[in-house]
Write a protein that holds these residues in place. Structure first.
Motif, mmCIF file in Angstrom:
data_model
loop_
_atom_site.group_PDB
_atom_site.id
_atom_site.type_symbol
_atom_site.label_atom_id
_atom_site.label_comp_id
_atom_site.label_asym_id
_atom_site.label_seq_id
_atom_site.Cartn_x
_atom_site.Cartn_y
_atom_site.Cartn_z
ATOM 1 N N ILE A 249 0.695 -1.363 -0.020
ATOM 2 C CA ILE A 249 0.274 -0.275 -0.092
ATOM 3 C C ILE A 249 0.514 1.181 -0.151
ATOM 4 C CG2 ILE A 249 -1.617 1.148 0.953
ATOM 5 C CD1 ILE A 249 -2.510 -1.548 -0.265
ATOM 6 N N PRO A 250 1.174 1.973 -0.993
ATOM 7 C CA PRO A 250 1.190 2.965 -1.120
ATOM 8 C C PRO A 250 1.533 4.792 -0.430
ATOM 9 C CG PRO A 250 0.346 3.533 -2.824
ATOM 10 C CD PRO A 250 0.117 2.589 -2.072
ATOM 11 N N GLU A 251 0.488 4.851 0.099
ATOM 12 C CA GLU A 251 -0.344 5.802 1.230
ATOM 13 C C GLU A 251 -1.712 5.790 2.096
ATOM 14 O OE1 GLU A 251 1.009 8.662 1.183
ATOM 15 O OE2 GLU A 251 2.493 8.203 0.028
ATOM 16 N N ASP A 252 -2.052 6.078 2.801
ATOM 17 C CA ASP A 252 -3.124 5.358 3.480
ATOM 18 C C ASP A 252 -4.060 5.558 3.347
ATOM 19 O OD1 ASP A 252 -1.106 5.712 5.700
ATOM 20 O OD2 ASP A 252 -2.197 6.844 7.141
ATOM 21 N N THR A 253 -4.973 4.507 2.519
ATOM 22 C CA THR A 253 -6.270 4.661 2.117
ATOM 23 C C THR A 253 -7.467 3.432 2.873
ATOM 24 O OG1 THR A 253 -7.657 3.835 -0.100
ATOM 25 C CG2 THR A 253 -5.543 2.699 0.500
ATOM 26 N N GLU A 254 -8.436 3.348 2.529
ATOM 27 C CA GLU A 254 -9.240 2.251 2.907
ATOM 28 C C GLU A 254 -9.121 0.649 2.056
ATOM 29 O OE1 GLU A 254 -10.938 4.971 1.202
ATOM 30 O OE2 GLU A 254 -10.027 6.347 2.573
ATOM 31 N N LEU A 255 -9.679 -0.363 2.708
ATOM 32 C CA LEU A 255 -9.932 -2.054 2.352
ATOM 33 C C LEU A 255 -11.059 -1.686 0.843
ATOM 34 C CD1 LEU A 255 -8.504 -5.001 2.626
ATOM 35 C CD2 LEU A 255 -10.428 -4.783 3.799
ATOM 36 N N GLY A 256 -11.525 -1.162 1.142
ATOM 37 C CA GLY A 256 -12.788 -1.103 0.032
ATOM 38 C C GLY A 256 -11.951 -0.638 -1.305
ATOM 39 N N LEU A 257 -11.027 0.615 -1.549
ATOM 40 C CA LEU A 257 -10.100 0.246 -2.770
ATOM 41 C C LEU A 257 -9.452 -0.377 -3.296
ATOM 42 C CD1 LEU A 257 -9.363 3.915 -1.951
ATOM 43 C CD2 LEU A 257 -11.779 3.495 -2.791
ATOM 44 N N ILE A 258 -8.890 -1.308 -2.458
ATOM 45 C CA ILE A 258 -7.896 -2.191 -2.816
ATOM 46 C C ILE A 258 -9.363 -3.762 -3.325
ATOM 47 C CG2 ILE A 258 -6.292 -4.329 -1.778
ATOM 48 C CD1 ILE A 258 -5.501 -1.453 -2.667
ATOM 49 N N SER A 259 -10.533 -3.257 -2.751
ATOM 50 C CA SER A 259 -11.220 -4.599 -2.971
ATOM 51 C C SER A 259 -12.568 -4.468 -4.997
ATOM 52 C CB SER A 259 -12.651 -4.669 -2.072
ATOM 53 O OG SER A 259 -13.812 -5.527 -2.248
ATOM 54 N N LYS A 260 -12.408 -3.152 -5.025
ATOM 55 C CA LYS A 260 -13.057 -2.626 -6.023
ATOM 56 C C LYS A 260 -11.961 -3.152 -7.075
ATOM 57 C CE LYS A 260 -15.757 0.609 -4.057
ATOM 58 N NZ LYS A 260 -16.834 1.740 -3.310
ATOM 59 N N LYS A 261 -10.534 -2.309 -6.797
ATOM 60 C CA LYS A 261 -9.522 -2.689 -7.758
ATOM 61 C C LYS A 261 -9.659 -3.720 -8.425
ATOM 62 C CE LYS A 261 -4.657 -1.309 -8.956
ATOM 63 N NZ LYS A 261 -4.760 -0.522 -10.491
ATOM 64 N N PHE A 262 -9.173 -5.506 -7.295
ATOM 65 C CA PHE A 262 -8.555 -5.949 -8.264
ATOM 66 C C PHE A 262 -10.239 -7.425 -7.493
ATOM 67 C CE2 PHE A 262 -4.871 -4.335 -6.033
ATOM 68 C CZ PHE A 262 -4.458 -4.525 -7.071
ATOM 69 N N GLY A 263 -10.873 -6.840 -7.535
ATOM 70 C CA GLY A 263 -12.709 -7.443 -7.515
ATOM 71 C C GLY A 263 -12.550 -8.867 -6.549
ATOM 72 N N ILE A 264 -12.303 -8.560 -5.522
ATOM 73 C CA ILE A 264 -11.949 -9.318 -4.294
ATOM 74 C C ILE A 264 -12.711 -9.145 -3.025
ATOM 75 C CG2 ILE A 264 -10.237 -10.494 -2.980
ATOM 76 C CD1 ILE A 264 -8.592 -10.086 -5.212
ATOM 77 N N SER A 265 -13.578 -9.186 -2.930
ATOM 78 C CA SER A 265 -14.673 -8.703 -1.202
ATOM 79 C C SER A 265 -13.505 -8.863 -0.736
ATOM 80 C CB SER A 265 -15.635 -9.967 -1.314
ATOM 81 O OG SER A 265 -14.791 -10.865 -0.527
#
Length: 349
Positions: A249-265
């Motif tokens: 993770i390059p910067e503080d963010t939310e898990l939801g963004l990672i979930s949407k980017k990679f299509g994983i719940s």
């Protein structure tokens, strides 16, 4: 016409989702715009530049690309006065250029071809004839591999990179979307698309001052841009422990963004990474699949402040297995310098 074609493509391909986590695909999505910009400036086919970048970096995974932002393996040479790094290529510890941004690497690659006499004949070729350019590069001595031209052509045709030879810097995101229609479900990419569209065809929207101030509007724009920039820098890597796919993770963010980017719940990501919350911190390691039950090294001595969870993420081993192998109670934290066992179970004292 362009808008009609885009809508038509989305309708036809509505049931398909892009596998954006694949190294080559995410590399293309991230760097296609650079290749097209260079094509416009130096008349080098974008397909050729992208194919060379894919090949040189292994889809963005090479040490030179990751650390030095050097995507084309350009060595220091006597005229280079910038930052450098050593890397073993044709010989041990050779000197390679280091860039502050990959875009600089792309431009340096263009200059390398445009300003050297060996490649003069390339620029007499049709800019859309990627096959002639591939064979021309090999003939000019760009690479020693006898199959270099065919490798480039295969990369181009497999990934349809020739599409980028027929686009412009203003249209490149539409071309990306045409190649990877599943990105229509990625709100971050669509925000970039809208932003690109707005920059080329500005419109005026009248909003009452009492309803929203310019500062608030700008904050929303900045938030979208920041999130887009965060996600655009993420590359999937293969962990040394079993080749498990993970991201940093390059910067503080939310898990939801990672979930949407990679299509994983989110639930799967939380389970695989033993997370107790959805807030992610800079440099957090997030696995995109289940971790291994054992480590790839025998032992490890924790550094100051390192937790069991951080160590399990660093070595790609399930947290419960790490506790079990070291006969520790779940939640107990290691001491600095303590020997932790990652492969075999700790011997009984």
């Amino acid at each position: 016409m362009r808008k009609t074609l885009l809508i038509f493509s989305l309708i036809i391909l509505a049931n398909f989702k892009a596998q954006t986590w694949k190294n080559d695909e995410q590399y293309i999505q991230k760097f296609a715009a650079y290749a097209v910009e260079e094509m416009e400036k130096y008349k080098i086919p974008a397909s050729i530049t992208l194919a060379q970048g894919l090949l040189e970096t292994g889809g963005g995974q090479s040490r030179l690309a990751q650390i030095g932002k050097n995507h084309f393996g350009i060595k220091c040479k006597e005229d280079w006065t910038g930052k450098t790094m050593t890397h073993t290529d044709d010989a041990p510890n050779e000197c390679f250029r280091v860039y502050d941004d990959p875009r600089e690497s792309y431009e340096d690659h263009s200059k390398f071809l445009a300003y050297r006499k060996y490649y003069t004949n390339l620029f007499k070729l049709d800019i859309k004839d990627y096959k002639a350019w591939a064979h021309g590069l090999k003939k000019a001595g760009y690479a020693t591999n006898p199959r270099y031209a065919y490798i480039l052509i295969d990369k181009i045709e497999k990934n349809r990179l020739y599409e980028f030879d027929n686009t412009s810097s203003k249209e490149v995101l539409y071309t990306v979307l045409k190649l990877y229609p599943g990105l229509r479900e990625d709100k971050i990419f669509m925000a970039q698309l809208d932003q690109n569209k707005a920059s080329s065809r500005p419109i005026t929207v009248t909003v009452p001052y009492e309803q929203t101030s310019y500062a608030k509007q700008q904050q929303k724009v900045d938030a979208i841009k920041t999130r887009a920039e965060i996600l655009s820098t993420i590359l999937v890597k293969n962990h040394p422990n079993g080749g498990k796919k993970f991201v940093v993770i390059p910067e503080d963010t939310e898990l939801g963004l990672i979930s949407k980017k990679f299509g994983i719940s989110e639930s799967k990501l939380m389970k695989w990474n033993e997370l107790d919350g959805t807030n992610l911190k800079r440099n957090d390691i997030i696995f995109l699949e289940g971790k291994s039950s054992t480590g790839n090294v025998a032992t490890y001595k924790p550094k100051v402040g390192e937790s069991m969870h951080e160590i399990s993420q660093k070595f790609g081993i399930k947290l419960s297995k790490l506790y079990d192998k070291n006969r520790m109670a779940y939640g107990e934290q290691p001491k600095t310098g303590q020997t932790l066992y990652l492969k075999d179970k700790k011997p009984r004292s």
